[in-house]
Design a protein around this motif. Structure first.
Motif, PDB file in Angstrom:
ATOM      1  N   UNK B  22     -64.323  22.231   3.193  1.00 10.36           N
ATOM      2  CA  UNK B  22     -64.424  21.101   3.956  1.00 10.36           C
ATOM      3  C   UNK B  22     -63.846  19.818   3.571  1.00 10.36           C
ATOM      4  N   UNK B  23     -64.301  19.908   2.628  1.00  5.09           N
ATOM      5  CA  UNK B  23     -63.172  18.388   1.651  1.00  5.09           C
ATOM      6  C   UNK B  23     -61.706  18.629   1.569  1.00  5.09           C
ATOM      7  N   UNK B  24     -61.793  19.799   1.097  1.00  5.55           N
ATOM      8  CA  UNK B  24     -60.805  19.982   1.284  1.00  5.55           C
ATOM      9  C   UNK B  24     -59.970  20.024   2.362  1.00  5.55           C
ATOM     10  N   UNK B  25     -60.393  20.574   3.713  1.00  2.00           N
ATOM     11  CA  UNK B  25     -59.314  20.316   4.703  1.00  2.00           C
ATOM     12  C   UNK B  25     -59.905  18.317   5.109  1.00  2.00           C
ATOM     13  N   UNK B  26     -60.505  18.350   4.757  1.00  2.00           N
ATOM     14  CA  UNK B  26     -59.938  16.526   5.303  1.00  2.00           C
ATOM     15  C   UNK B  26     -59.674  15.430   4.793  1.00  2.00           C
ATOM     16  N   UNK B 262     -64.279   9.105   2.694  1.00  2.18           N
ATOM     17  CA  UNK B 262     -64.364   9.600   0.456  1.00  2.18           C
ATOM     18  C   UNK B 262     -65.872  10.437   0.921  1.00  2.18           C
ATOM     19  N   UNK B 263     -66.101  11.006   2.347  1.00  2.00           N
ATOM     20  CA  UNK B 263     -66.852  12.300   2.103  1.00  2.00           C
ATOM     21  C   UNK B 263     -65.848  13.976   1.360  1.00  2.00           C
ATOM     22  N   UNK B 264     -64.667  13.161   1.953  1.00  2.00           N
ATOM     23  CA  UNK B 264     -64.217  14.664   2.036  1.00  2.00           C
ATOM     24  C   UNK B 264     -63.646  14.920   0.247  1.00  2.00           C
ATOM     25  N   UNK B 265     -63.239  13.542  -0.152  1.00  2.00           N
ATOM     26  CA  UNK B 265     -63.376  13.426  -1.647  1.00  2.00           C
ATOM     27  C   UNK B 265     -63.753  13.926  -2.266  1.00  2.00           C
ATOM     28  N   UNK B 266     -65.567  13.543  -2.189  1.00  2.00           N
ATOM     29  CA  UNK B 266     -66.673  14.072  -2.812  1.00  2.00           C
ATOM     30  C   UNK B 266     -66.759  15.265  -2.314  1.00  2.00           C
TER      31      UNK B 266
END
Lengths: 332, 285
Positions: B22-26, B262-266
């Motif tokens: 999910x983070x990668x997609x963001x 920020x959530x995505x990168x984390x």
């Protein structure tokens, strides 16, 4: 132990010296001068007048000389006079002895940071413990997700959301300043209640990121400890679960938390600029913001130095706490 | 796991982690939005429309308009470029400094190590956000200044990381062998050790982007970051604060964008950390 402590305290001195040296040079070498504010407003100013102005502020000397003068003064706890039009001593602006405690900026910021540190401890430690002992339960999953959001939440946005919800829509809480206009006419109890209501949102905002970090850390620290042999032994000999967790495991699991608490002091102080600005709280952060805007060098240096000193003291206290908690270090 | 190559294992491990994916997609989405900004934004982000000031979200303006009648959605789409650029350039600078100082410190030891470690201790004790604020206020808030100042105040973690990697790798036999056949220091540092310490650096860089995005938005929110009329998520939020009683949409949407970014990168960083750590590779793969 006493020797170790003395050594640590002596080590602080060169570090603090280095901090002031770097800060001083960065601030004074940045292009532009504080006197520009006056000279820009007045295009007709003569070079002589400009020189006089620079001399008045002590900016005509070489930067090394200026730093030497600054060092000599702070040895006597004198941070010089503010460059702003009131020309008051910097120390008086952050700690005015003639005013009540709540109107002294250093006290206000210190109080809010201390209270949020306390809130972080009171909430994060139990949350961390319980999500570790109930690993993979629904409760653990919910806290894990909240922690991820907590890390990513910009504190100033959280502040805005809370202001909209509790201030604008629900009218439950005041959204700016430290006290109401009618503060002076309130009873003693009313005054405390008034300030408490003004402090709820700022303290929550300032504690929020820390809450996420510490509870996550507490959880992983606890998970590591309950895997160890001595905990298995305690369980195997039939001790009740509560006793195993809270007496045997917790003591060791708390050690890394103490260190993290000490290290988090710097971040908390840095956050003051943001929440004091949003909530209009008359503390050090707000003063710092105003001072950088007017290039008030003595004020900026003073707040940077005090902030660094508090950070160093936080680290030192963490070391002491670690020693008190860990008998291996206490006796060794 | 003998038959698999490393890339395959890492990809498998990563793609099984739903949060990391999910983070990668963001992050990929964010790049797409930033690149396609001119195509995606329904309005010119700088077009002032005095007839439609502070309009709530509706059909014409999906996320409402600001105090000058500018379309908030378009401004946010263009703002994603700022956030992306600041994040990556700032982290590029901090990673370069951190790698260099960490390598010197870990490889040579002795007085360079002591000096650099003391310097790191000092930098970590300065309230960084205060320093960033002061320097940017003094040198003037431009996007380049913000990138550089965030970069040169956030390299300490990387330096410590690289130093630790160097300390553990420099005594390995293959490094000693390279030394024995007369490879010079530069070659050993970059070709033999640095290459093998890249994965934790990479992870910390991605987490660092998240941090830089937060700092930039905070600076812009305080009015010393990206200056209007250039749109950034932080400076739209400033308008949100100024109009807090009447225009909730100016506060909600840009903040949400920052949070998700920020959530995505984390999530991406944490997921990569697990995927790149050989100790966490299961035999079943």
């Amino acid at each position: 132990m006493l020797n170790y402590l003395m050594k640590r305290i002596f080590e602080l001195i060169p570090t603090l010296f280095g901090i002031t040296l770097i800060s001083f040079f960065i601030i004074h070498l940045a292009p532009g001068k504080p006197t520009d504010i006056f000279t820009e407003l007045n295009p007709k100013i003569t070079p002589e007048a400009r020189e006089k102005l620079e001399k008045y502020y002590g900016l005509d000397k070489s930067i090394i000389e200026q730093y030497g003068i600054w060092l000599k003064r702070i040895a006597r706890l004198d941070f010089g006079e503010s460059f702003s039009s009131d020309r008051r001593p910097v120390m008086e602006k952050i700690w005015d002895k003639k005013k009540p405690l709540l109107e002294r900026r250093l006290f206000v910021t210190f109080m809010i940071n201390l209270l949020s540190l306390a809130i972080i401890l009171i909430i994060a430690i139990p949350v961390g413990i319980t999500s570790a002992t109930r690993r993979n339960s629904l409760y653990d999953k919910i806290t894990t997700v909240s922690v991820f959001f907590g890390f990513a939440m910009p504190s100033f946005w959280l502040a805005l959301l809370l202001m909209i919800l509790f201030g604008v829509y629900l009218h439950w809480l005041p959204i700016s300043q430290l006290k109401s206009i009618n503060y002076d006419s309130l009873t003693a109890f009313g005054k405390i209640w008034d300030i408490a209501r003004h402090l709820i949102l700022p303290i929550f905002v300032s504690a929020f990121t820390g809450l996420a970090a510490e509870s996550r850390f507490m959880r992983s620290s606890m998970l590591e400890v309950i895997r160890q042999d001595y905990v298995t032994v305690a369980r195997a000999k039939g001790l009740p679960d509560k006793l195993v967790i809270y007496r045997h495991a917790l003591r060791n699991a708390l050690l890394p938390i103490i260190t993290l608490m000490g290290l988090s002091v710097g971040g908390l102080i840095g956050g003051s600029v943001i929440f004091e600005n949003i909530f209009g709280i008359p503390g050090m952060g707000q003063l710092f913001y105003m001072s950088v805007m007017t290039r008030d060098y003595p004020m900026v240096m003073c707040i940077l130095t005090i902030g660094a000193l508090l950070t160093l003291i936080g680290n030192l206290l963490a070391d002491i706490g670690y020693m008190l908690a860990d008998p291996r270090i206490r006796t060794g | 796991m003998g038959n698999h190559n490393i890339g395959e294992i890492i990809w498998k491990k990563f793609s099984r982690n739903r949060l990391a994916t999910a983070g990668g997609i963001v992050v990929v989405l964010l790049f797409t939005i930033a690149i396609l900004a001119p195509v995606l934004s329904p309005y010119n982000p700088d077009d002032i429309d005095r007839k439609h000031i502070l309009e709530p979200p509706g059909l014409g303006h999906p996320l409402g308009t600001d105090d000058l009648g500018r379309d908030v959605l378009s401004r946010m789409i263009w703002g994603s470029r700022i956030s992306l650029a600041v994040g990556f350039v700032a982290v590029g600078i901090s990673t370069a400094i951190g790698m260099l100082l960490g390598a010197l410190s870990g490889y040579y030891g002795g007085w360079p190590d002591r000096a650099i470690m003391r310097f790191i201790d000092i930098m970590l004790s300065i309230p960084t956000f205060f320093l960033i604020l002061a320097v940017i206020a003094f040198i003037g808030p431009s996007i380049w200044n913000i990138m550089i100042v965030i970069g040169i105040t956030s390299w300490m973690g990387v330096a410590r990381l690289v130093r630790a990697e160097f300390l553990s790798i420099k005594e390995r036999e293959y490094v000693l062998a390279a030394k024995a056949i007369g490879a010079n220091d530069l070659r050993i540092i970059f070709k033999h050790i640095m290459i093998n310490s890249m994965s934790p650096v990479f992870v910390s860089a991605i987490l660092g982007v998240a941090g830089a995005v937060l700092v930039e938005s905070a600076l812009s929110f305080l009015g010393i970051g990206v200056q209007p009329p250039t749109p950034s998520w932080g400076n739209i939020l400033t308008l949100g604060k100024d109009n807090i009683e009447i225009a909730w949409w100016l506060s909600i949407f840009p903040g949400l964008a920052i949070l998700i970014t920020v959530l995505g990168y984390n999530l991406l960083g944490e997921g990569l950390r697990d995927a790149l750590d050989p100790r966490l590779w299961d035999v079943e793969l």
